[in-house]
Design an enzyme around this catalytic site. Sequence first.
Site, PDB file in Angstrom:
ATOM      1  N   LYS A 171       0.848  -1.214   0.000  1.00  0.00           N
ATOM      2  CA  LYS A 171       0.000   0.000   0.000  1.00  0.00           C
ATOM      3  C   LYS A 171       0.874   1.252   0.000  1.00  0.00           C
ATOM      4  CE  LYS A 171      -3.819  -2.530   1.990  1.00  0.00           C
ATOM      5  NZ  LYS A 171      -4.556  -3.019   3.157  1.00  0.00           N
ATOM      6  N   GLN A 227      -4.825  -1.747   9.421  1.00  0.00           N
ATOM      7  CA  GLN A 227      -4.690  -3.056   8.787  1.00  0.00           C
ATOM      8  C   GLN A 227      -5.266  -4.166   9.677  1.00  0.00           C
ATOM      9  OE1 GLN A 227      -3.437  -3.661   5.569  1.00  0.00           O
ATOM     10  NE2 GLN A 227      -4.258  -5.685   5.968  1.00  0.00           N
ATOM     11  N   ASP A 234     -11.125   2.754   4.098  1.00  0.00           N
ATOM     12  CA  ASP A 234     -11.273   1.301   4.017  1.00  0.00           C
ATOM     13  C   ASP A 234     -12.754   0.917   4.063  1.00  0.00           C
ATOM     14  OD1 ASP A 234      -9.875  -1.015   3.600  1.00  0.00           O
ATOM     15  OD2 ASP A 234      -9.565  -1.481   5.719  1.00  0.00           O
TER      16      ASP A 234
END
Length: 292
Positions: free
Chosen positions: A49, A93, A116
Site C-alpha cells: 500500500k 490493517q 477502508d
Amino acid sequence: MELIDGNRIAAAIAAELKQKVSALPGRKPCIALVRVGEDPASVSYVRKKEKTAEEIGISSRVILPPATISQAELLTLIDQLNADEGVDGILVQSPLPKQLDELQIFRRIAPGKDVDGLGTMNLGKVAQDDDTGFVSCTPAGIMELLARSGVDLKGKHVVVLGRSLLVGKPVALLALQKKSGANGTVTVCHSGTANLAVLTRQADVLIAAIGRPEFVTADMVKPGAVIIDVGINRVADASKKTGYRLTGDVHFPSVAPLAAKITPVPGGVGPMTVAMLMKNTVKAFEQRSQRS
Ligand code: NAP
C-alpha cells in the site's frame, strides 16, 4: 476462457489516479497506514500500500504501534489522526491482535477519512445505494474488475460464497444495487448453507470469499460462469523458498477450463484492493478540499 488480469486493471487505475494527483495544486492526498504488530501478511500488505501510494504521488504516513497496544491507546491514536488536518484517509490493517476490538476501532475512524469503508456510516451508505461514501476496498475492487471486464450483472444470478463484513456482505449488497452494471439476483452462502454445490452450480457469476484453499471444484461450477476468486491462502509447499505458496478459494486447474472468465490468485482481486484504497484516498482528499 479469459483470464481477468487484476494486475493490468489495477495498473490502469493507478495510472489514472497518478494523472489526477499530479494535476492537483498544493498539498497532495495523504493516507495514514496503521499496522499493529508484525503479522507477516500485514507487513507485506502495508508495504504494498505504501509503495503504490508513492507511485501515484499520494503521501503516506506509516504508523507501527506494538502488538501490545491497548484498545484505549489505539482509540486515542485514531482520534489524533481524525483531528489531523494533514491526513485525508486512515487505514487500520486487519487482523488486529486478539486483545483489540476491531469493530470498535473501525467505527472510531471519522466517516470522511474511513477510506477502508468498514465503519458503520460507509457500510450503511452501500446499503442505501449512496455513492457519497467509501466502499470497502476488496468489494469495490471486485465490482471494478467485473465492470472493466465487460461483465454486466443485470439479469445474472450472482452467488457469493462467504458473508464476512470485509468481503461477502458488502459485495452482495453492491451486486444487488439498483444501478448500471449491478442489478444482479444475489444468493449469499456461508457455513450454515445446505446443498452448497446446488447453489453454486446455478451461478452465472460466482464470487468465492471463504478462506478455504481450492474449495470450489469443477463439479460446483456451471460451464460458462464468471469466477471471481477472492481467497488468499498460504499452503505449505516445500518446493518454494518461502515454504508456502499462495492459492485461492477456487481449484484453478479444474475450474478455469469451464469458466468464461476467471481471476487468478495471485494477480486477480488482490491488486485491485490496493488500487481501490488509493482511489478512495483521492476521493477523500477531494471531498475535504470541497468542504474547506
Ligand atoms: P472470513 O472473515 O473468515 O469469512 C469467511 C466466510 O466464509 C464466512 O462467512 C464463513 O461462514 C464462510 N465459510 C467458511 N467456510 C465455509 C464453508 N466450508 N462453506 C461455506 N461457507 C464457508 O474471511 P474473509 O475476510 O471474508 O476472507 C475470505 C478470503 O478472502 C480469505 O482467503 C482472505 O485471505 C481473502 N481476502 C482477500 C482479499 C484480497 O484483497 N484479495 C481481501 C480480503 C480477504 P460463517 O459466516 O458461517 O462463518
